[in-house]
Design a protein around this motif. Sequence first.
Motif, PDB file in Angstrom:
ATOM      1  N   VAL A 328       0.833  -1.206   0.000  1.00 14.53           N
ATOM      2  CA  VAL A 328       0.000   0.000   0.000  1.00 14.53           C
ATOM      3  C   VAL A 328       0.866   1.253   0.000  1.00 14.53           C
ATOM      4  O   VAL A 328       0.575   2.235  -0.687  1.00 14.53           O
ATOM      5  N   LEU A 329       1.965   1.203   0.776  1.00 12.59           N
ATOM      6  CA  LEU A 329       2.859   2.368   0.814  1.00 12.59           C
ATOM      7  C   LEU A 329       3.485   2.630  -0.552  1.00 12.59           C
ATOM      8  O   LEU A 329       3.684   3.785  -0.936  1.00 12.59           O
ATOM      9  N   GLN A 330       3.796   1.594  -1.269  1.00 19.00           N
ATOM     10  CA  GLN A 330       4.438   1.766  -2.569  1.00 19.00           C
ATOM     11  C   GLN A 330       3.453   2.160  -3.665  1.00 19.00           C
ATOM     12  O   GLN A 330       3.828   2.866  -4.606  1.00 19.00           O
ATOM     13  N   GLN A 331       2.214   1.747  -3.534  1.00 15.65           N
ATOM     14  CA  GLN A 331       1.255   1.989  -4.611  1.00 15.65           C
ATOM     15  C   GLN A 331       0.291   3.120  -4.294  1.00 15.65           C
ATOM     16  O   GLN A 331       0.101   4.010  -5.121  1.00 15.65           O
ATOM     17  N   GLU A 332      -0.322   3.092  -3.101  1.00  9.47           N
ATOM     18  CA  GLU A 332      -1.391   4.031  -2.794  1.00  9.47           C
ATOM     19  C   GLU A 332      -0.900   5.262  -2.044  1.00  9.47           C
ATOM     20  O   GLU A 332      -1.425   6.357  -2.251  1.00  9.47           O
ATOM     21  N   LEU A 333       0.048   5.070  -1.155  1.00  2.00           N
ATOM     22  CA  LEU A 333       0.465   6.164  -0.272  1.00  2.00           C
ATOM     23  C   LEU A 333       1.885   6.601  -0.572  1.00  2.00           C
ATOM     24  O   LEU A 333       2.600   7.078   0.329  1.00  2.00           O
ATOM     25  N   GLN A 334       2.304   6.420  -1.789  1.00  2.00           N
ATOM     26  CA  GLN A 334       3.660   6.816  -2.144  1.00  2.00           C
ATOM     27  C   GLN A 334       3.786   8.342  -2.145  1.00  2.00           C
ATOM     28  O   GLN A 334       2.930   9.045  -2.687  1.00  2.00           O
ATOM     29  N   GLY A 335       4.830   8.832  -1.518  1.00  2.00           N
ATOM     30  CA  GLY A 335       5.079  10.269  -1.478  1.00  2.00           C
ATOM     31  C   GLY A 335       4.473  10.983  -0.292  1.00  2.00           C
ATOM     32  O   GLY A 335       4.664  12.197  -0.143  1.00  2.00           O
ATOM     33  N   ILE A 336       3.747  10.286   0.568  1.00  2.00           N
ATOM     34  CA  ILE A 336       3.176  10.930   1.762  1.00  2.00           C
ATOM     35  C   ILE A 336       4.281  11.142   2.779  1.00  2.00           C
ATOM     36  O   ILE A 336       4.982  10.204   3.177  1.00  2.00           O
ATOM     37  N   HIS A 337       4.428  12.350   3.208  1.00  2.00           N
ATOM     38  CA  HIS A 337       5.580  12.729   4.028  1.00  2.00           C
ATOM     39  C   HIS A 337       5.549  12.060   5.397  1.00  2.00           C
ATOM     40  O   HIS A 337       6.596  11.702   5.954  1.00  2.00           O
ATOM     41  N   SER A 338       4.356  11.901   5.945  1.00  2.00           N
ATOM     42  CA  SER A 338       4.266  11.357   7.304  1.00  2.00           C
ATOM     43  C   SER A 338       4.649   9.885   7.363  1.00  2.00           C
ATOM     44  O   SER A 338       4.952   9.378   8.439  1.00  2.00           O
ATOM     45  N   PHE A 339       4.634   9.197   6.222  1.00  2.00           N
ATOM     46  CA  PHE A 339       4.971   7.781   6.191  1.00  2.00           C
ATOM     47  C   PHE A 339       6.334   7.540   5.555  1.00  2.00           C
ATOM     48  O   PHE A 339       6.614   6.429   5.103  1.00  2.00           O
ATOM     49  N   ARG A 340       7.190   8.529   5.526  1.00  2.00           N
ATOM     50  CA  ARG A 340       8.460   8.383   4.818  1.00  2.00           C
ATOM     51  C   ARG A 340       9.390   7.380   5.516  1.00  2.00           C
ATOM     52  O   ARG A 340      10.247   6.765   4.881  1.00  2.00           O
ATOM     53  N   HIS A 341       9.252   7.206   6.838  1.00  2.00           N
ATOM     54  CA  HIS A 341      10.118   6.271   7.570  1.00  2.00           C
ATOM     55  C   HIS A 341       9.421   4.945   7.856  1.00  2.00           C
ATOM     56  O   HIS A 341      10.057   4.030   8.407  1.00  2.00           O
ATOM     57  N   LEU A 342       8.152   4.819   7.516  1.00  2.00           N
ATOM     58  CA  LEU A 342       7.421   3.609   7.881  1.00  2.00           C
ATOM     59  C   LEU A 342       7.939   2.387   7.120  1.00  2.00           C
ATOM     60  O   LEU A 342       7.995   1.276   7.673  1.00  2.00           O
ATOM     61  N   GLY A 343       8.323   2.570   5.857  1.00  2.00           N
ATOM     62  CA  GLY A 343       8.818   1.435   5.074  1.00  2.00           C
ATOM     63  C   GLY A 343      10.055   0.807   5.680  1.00  2.00           C
ATOM     64  O   GLY A 343      10.140  -0.419   5.848  1.00  2.00           O
ATOM     65  N   SER A 344      11.025   1.639   6.040  1.00  2.00           N
ATOM     66  CA  SER A 344      12.249   1.109   6.662  1.00  2.00           C
ATOM     67  C   SER A 344      11.954   0.494   8.027  1.00  2.00           C
ATOM     68  O   SER A 344      12.552  -0.526   8.403  1.00  2.00           O
ATOM     69  N   GLN A 345      11.014   1.072   8.766  1.00  2.00           N
ATOM     70  CA  GLN A 345      10.653   0.499  10.060  1.00  2.00           C
ATOM     71  C   GLN A 345      10.026  -0.877   9.880  1.00  2.00           C
ATOM     72  O   GLN A 345      10.300  -1.807  10.659  1.00  2.00           O
ATOM     73  N   LEU A 346       9.179  -1.021   8.865  1.00  2.00           N
ATOM     74  CA  LEU A 346       8.569  -2.324   8.611  1.00  2.00           C
ATOM     75  C   LEU A 346       9.607  -3.350   8.172  1.00  2.00           C
ATOM     76  O   LEU A 346       9.503  -4.537   8.523  1.00  2.00           O
ATOM     77  N   CYS A 347      10.601  -2.920   7.415  1.00  2.00           N
ATOM     78  CA  CYS A 347      11.682  -3.833   7.018  1.00  2.00           C
ATOM     79  C   CYS A 347      12.454  -4.330   8.235  1.00  2.00           C
ATOM     80  O   CYS A 347      12.769  -5.519   8.356  1.00  2.00           O
TER      81      CYS A 347
END
Length: 979
Positions: A328-347
């Motif tokens: 969802v972060l890569q497709q729907e919410l890409q570029g949202i500033h508040s979620f910029r660190h969420l991907g690395s945290q999930l990894c």
Amino acid sequence: MASSHSSSPVPQSNSSDAFFKKEMDAAKRFRPVQSLPDVCPKEPTGNVGDPNNLCDSPSLVVDQHRWTIYHSKVNLPAALNDPRLAKRESDFFTKTWGVDFVDTEVTPSFYLPQITKEHFALYQQEITPRENVHERCKNIYTPKDTFDRTLLHTHDKSRTDLEQVPKIFMKPDFALEDSLTFNAVLPWSHFSTAGGKGNRDAASSKLLQEKLSHYLDIVEVNIAHQISLRSEAFFHAMTSQHELQDYLRKTSQAVKLLREKISKIDKVMCEGSLRVLRLSLTRNNCIKAYNKLKLMATVHQTQPTVQLLLSTSEFVGALDLIATTQEVLQQELQGIHSFRHLGSQLCELEKLIDKMMIAEFSTYARNDLNRPLEDDCQILEEERLVSLVFGLLKQRKLNFYEIYGDEMIITAKNIIKQCVVNTVSQIEEIDTEVVVKLADQMRMMNFPQWFDLLKNIFSKFTIFLKRIKATLNTIRSVVFLVLDKNQKTRDLEDTLQKNSAKDNTVDTEVAYLTHEGMFISDAFSEGDLPPVAADTTSQRNTSPNSEPCSSDSVSEPECTTDSSSSKEQTSSSVTPGGVEMMIGDDMKLTDLELVRLANNIQELLYNASDICHDRSVKFLMARAKDGFLEKLNSNEFVALSRLMEGFILDTEQICGRKSMSLRGALQSQANRFVNRFHEERKTKLSLLLDNERWKQAEVPAEFQDLVDSVSDGRISLPEKKTAATEERKPTEFLIVEGQKYATVGTVLLLIRIILEYCQCVDNIPSIATDMLTRLSDLLKYFNSRSCQLVLGAGALQVVGLKTITTKNLALSSRCLQLIVHYIPIIRAHFEARLQPKQFSMLRHFDHITKDYHDHIAEISAKLVAIMDSLFDKLLSKYEVKAPVPSACFRNICKQMAKMHEAIYDLLPEEQTQMLFLRINASYKLHLKRQLAHLNVVNDGGPLNGLVTSDVAFYTGNLQALKGLNNLDLNMAEIWEQKR
């Protein structure tokens, strides 16, 4: 002047000017300008219902007062006569494109060949004769066209007149406002009034005026000439002027009326529809924004939800949630500033889950293998195991089975250690404070205690392997479920691909009507606009079939994001234990990897069997260090062998593969046991033979029963002596299948030893070949040793016999015959327990049988030789004289009677008869030789009568012996045959 050249020429039927014909041809070649589409459309125009009728011309409503490309006009002379050029060039390209055109070098093309004059040589050779013929014909027939000559003359005259006009008047930028142009046309010198030059200046001014008038006349004449050439078209245009104005007026009124109608149509039909489109677009944008915010709120709760799932060990759910969130972060919410660190945290969280799953699987393996080993072989927490395996497969942690293998090794060690500790603690004779080491404590056990301990270890290992098999089967079933899911997914993809290939053959129309720079189809969300049908006009004029829901009642499908279509599809699968799991499509494991993993898990089960066998071998070797196993008796070793064979068969049945380590250890111990077993019995036989006095022994009842059981097909030793057997008296002979055998005690014990060998083979089938070899050696040893003692007279020194009698020889022969009788039975017993490839070893029995028969023949020959020496001694002193019977024959008959008395009870009647026939033949040979020496012939004389009387006495005495009455002695052979 320039504008006159830009007007379209009108051809005249009577005109003969070649130049105007050229311009007419150019006009024919001129391609009409196509109208361009509106680049900034505001309102739909044309046929609304027809999507193919697009705006290919300017809009009369919008572009009436705007400048368009149709206002653009240019004349060719103005374009060619560019005054900005630095110099006037005679070349057309230089005039048009500037001075730099000449300096530009054109790069030769790589695709065109270099053309030289040699390429035209053949053409010149062909065309030169034709050209010569053409020139000759042209000279002969000269065309005379008066009209063309006149026209050419007129044109040359006009050009000559125009050349008189200065070039400055022909310039496109000619303007008297320019000072330079004005001075060039009207020099100030002609208007100067200084010093007495008035008359001359007046004359010059008049001359200038006349010159300009002359120039004007020339121009007017040429204009009049041109007008005369186009007079018909000119006057036609003048007469059509009023009609054209009427047409323009009517056109203006029609345009005005059309604009009013279009305005009304715009208000009635378009404004409402466009407003609906704008509102629908706005509503859909609001719904998308709401869904985005709702999705963001859901994504915001990902980490707490993952923590909650991990607290309940729901690793698969946590991984699925992380994968979905990342998608969802890569497709729907890409570029949202508040979620910029969420991907690395999930990894990072995913890496942590990997470590947690490995640690959890290690804990599970430890708990599963270390729980109490009872008969319960149920899987420990099957749902937890299946969840862990699915999670590890999802993360491609394909080496997790190695953790289980390491735990198996540790648990196998602990099982043996715990069993030894429990057994030692129950034995009071072992002081654990004095003997500290566990191995030393175990070595202090006697055989029954140690045997019970080994039996307990084997039972624990059996349960241990059953549990491992159940757990590994569950893991393999999960792997096969994923493999089956992959196969079904591929089949489904192939089916969908075939269906999509069929659907792509149907063409669908796309609406191109736009509103505010967007396509109408973009104004509707997915599902709001029905599919485009063939009648697109009616659909565009009607409202959509499905109206979007209101914002306060947004349904669940509308709230799903676009990524929902790309999320993995799940299918339900049930493990063999009844656990239902949802298998997702996101397990990107190839069939080769899954098959290799399943094989590795199956190999792990084989390794578990090998581990149990290896630990058992080490346990055996630890007990065998002091030679304990080699000191076991036959019964104890047979019990141990049966226990180990049973454990080996159980493990093979559980794991499905043979493990050779314990079998090899058993074979090694069996070989040592066979060596010791054979050496003990060989030593025993040697002692028996060394003390054997070769006298007939009584046969105890137990030996008779033993022989009878062998005759009945049961080759086994009796377990205990029964009371009935002890009460029965020994017999003089051993009855074997109706035949009497007089034996010595050594042979009776040898038969028992042979049966011990056979029974040992039954108890330990793996030592059949070794036992066969050892038994062959034992039989060969008895044959050779008995030959040394009896035939070789070794018993004289060993036992102290005074002499080897005929009775000793006959008894030895009968004993050998008894052993020969049992050799085929022994051979059949071993043959039934050997592999077909081992049948070649049975040839040892054939060799032994031959050796025994040779020995028996040697004994028979020895008995005959004894009598032969006696005959030679007595008959050499024989004299034919009275009294009859002579003393020689009396002694011979006496010795024959003794021989018969010695062997008759020992040998069968047939063998006795055959032996005495051989003795009789020896007797006749010696008697014949002596009679020949004495020159006594069969002539009926007195000497012949005396010999006949002695022979009759010998025959009567010999036939009077028991069993020899029917013996054919054929005494006539003692006489020399007459020639």
